[in-house]
Enzyme design. Structure first.
Site, PDB file in Angstrom:
ATOM      1  N   GLU A   1     -55.204  66.175 108.347  1.00 47.74           N
ATOM      2  CA  GLU A   1     -56.325  66.542 107.482  1.00 47.74           C
ATOM      3  C   GLU A   1     -57.305  65.374 107.376  1.00 47.74           C
ATOM      4  O   GLU A   1     -56.888  64.221 107.352  1.00 47.74           O
ATOM      5  CB  GLU A   1     -55.786  66.912 106.090  1.00 47.74           C
TER       6      GLU A   1
ATOM      7  N   GLU B   1     -60.617  72.461  98.590  1.00 50.00           N
ATOM      8  CA  GLU B   1     -59.371  72.659  97.845  1.00 50.00           C
ATOM      9  C   GLU B   1     -59.494  71.916  96.524  1.00 50.00           C
ATOM     10  O   GLU B   1     -60.032  70.806  96.477  1.00 50.00           O
ATOM     11  CB  GLU B   1     -58.181  72.111  98.646  1.00 50.00           C
TER      12      GLU B   1
END
Length: 419
Positions: free
Chosen positions: A223, A334
């Site tokens: 990520e 997120e």
């Protein structure tokens, strides 16, 4: 009467001494655990903070240590003891420099970004900048062992049929994704903001996920993007970050360089350091380009920031599924929703505005690409979208000549339609 008074006084004194003894024994019992924790923290800091050849104080209070490239935390890994550092990737994806077109309209000019610490200096070739970890950083974590790690439960699966399972996790997303093929990398240009965070234990991030395997206990993930995380960094600054795990966030992996794994080769960009400037509502917009791809020759996963900075790589041995290829790519936001006082958090995602508000107001990802098996950057065939609660955070995709595949995403969290 005097005798009774004397006896009562005597009893009180005995009681007082007994209480004192209990308190002393309690404090003595507590002391070793306090000093044991302090010892653990000191040991951890010694492991993380390598001896610098130069130190830079950033205007935001960070201390950036310039550490010799061969002494970075990656090389604490037993499998990397004799690793020969690869200073550059064998291959870049084909077509990388063809797609940096940005709209020529005056409103949509893209501005160059930097990191705050550059104002006070840079590291020399042969060394890498590492954000120094302070004692208070580690103490904010639930334990020394969990410092620098995501909570195990932050797994999500876009097509999950069980909404209860999604909401229990406390993590909420607004993402676009591709699946159903073998992927060897992903790229996007990500609009940078400074979202407001309601609780210190919450965060807001915008990133690319390169995922391998199922969403079980053995999920592999790489990520990269930007985040605001008061718990991790001790402030509300927007920071460049990376993350990796090979066992669904359980024991392996961490943010940035907070464990051994990622090998940094770039002397200019510091993982976890503040990005400056950030976008402003109805004002200048700033974005960053991130590319993660698998070197076809060596098999390592590389990361590039902007056009100029190849940051480093995750050695392929760290992973099981990703040692071969990724099975899913995700782009988007997120947040952690800890439901303070039983209500949805007011932590913002992206700019804190809904997608339909568009450029200059809502946050975006543009020029979205995947890397295929021939090491070519390709536009994804079909972008799926996913969000748990579109009244809180939403996502809308589009396609045009300047931006290729793009989407606007984000939202304010708590609002009249998201109680």
């Amino acid at each position: 009467m005097e005798g009774a008074h004397y006896r009562n006084g005597h009893r009180r004194m005995a009681l007082f001494l007994a209480c004192l003894a209990v308190l002393i024994s309690l404090s003595c019992a507590a002391r070793p655990s306090v000093s044991r924790q302090k010892l653990q923290v000191e040991k951890h800091l010694k492991r993380l903070n390598k001896s610098p050849i130069k130190t830079i104080e950033s205007p935001d209070g960070d201390i950036i240590d310039c550490v010799p490239i061969s002494q970075q935390p990656a090389f604490d890994h037993p499998f990397l003891k004799d690793h020969k550092i690869q200073t550059r990737p064998s291959y870049h994806p084909e077509g990388l420099f063809d797609d940096n077109k940005v709209s020529k309209g005056p409103k949509e000019k893209s501005n160059r970004m930097t990191q705050l610490f550059h104002m006070n200096g840079k590291c020399s070739e042969g060394s890498i900048p590492i954000r120094r970890t302070k004692e208070e950083d580690v103490l904010r974590a639930s334990s020394v062992k969990r410092y620098g790690k995501k909570k195990h439960r932050s797994i999500h699966k876009p097509r999950s049929a069980d909404p209860d399972l999604i909401n229990q996790s406390g993590h909420q997303h607004a993402i676009a994704y591709v699946e159903g093929d073998k992927y060897y990398g992903a790229k996007a240009t990500i609009n940078v903001w400074e979202p407001k965070i309601q609780q210190p234990n919450e965060f807001s991030l915008s990133q690319i996920w390169v995922l391998g395997g199922s969403f079980g206990e053995d999920l592999n993930s790489i990520e990269a993007g930007w985040q605001v995380s008061p718990d991790l960094y001790g402030d509300n600054n927007t920071r460049l970050f990376t993350y990796w795990t090979s066992d669904a966030y359980q024991a392996t992996g961490c943010y940035n360089l907070l464990c051994s794994g990622f090998i940094q080769v770039n002397s200019e960009i510091a993982m976890g350091a503040s990005i400056s400037p950030v976008s402003a509502f109805r004002n200048s917009q700033y974005d960053i380009s991130i590319l993660v791809w698998k070197d076809p020759k060596e098999g390592h996963w590389w990361m590039q920031f902007g056009n100029d900075y190849v940051l480093g790589y995750w050695p392929s041995f760290l992973f099981s599924y990703l040692a071969d290829s990724a099975s899913m790519i995700e782009w988007g936001g997120e947040v952690v929703n800890s439901e303070p006082e039983g209500q949805h958090t007011a932590t913002q995602m992206g700019s804190g505005r809904f997608p339909e508000e568009g450029f200059g107001k809502a946050s975006y990802f543009r020029n979205i690409h995947v890397v295929d098996s021939t090491n070519n950057l390709k536009s994804p065939k079909e972008l799926g979208t996913f969000t748990e609660q579109s009244n809180c955070y939403d996502v809308q995709t589009g396609n045009n000549e300047d931006w290729g595949h793009y989407f606007y995403y984000g939202g304010p969290g708590r609002n009249p339609n998201c109680p």
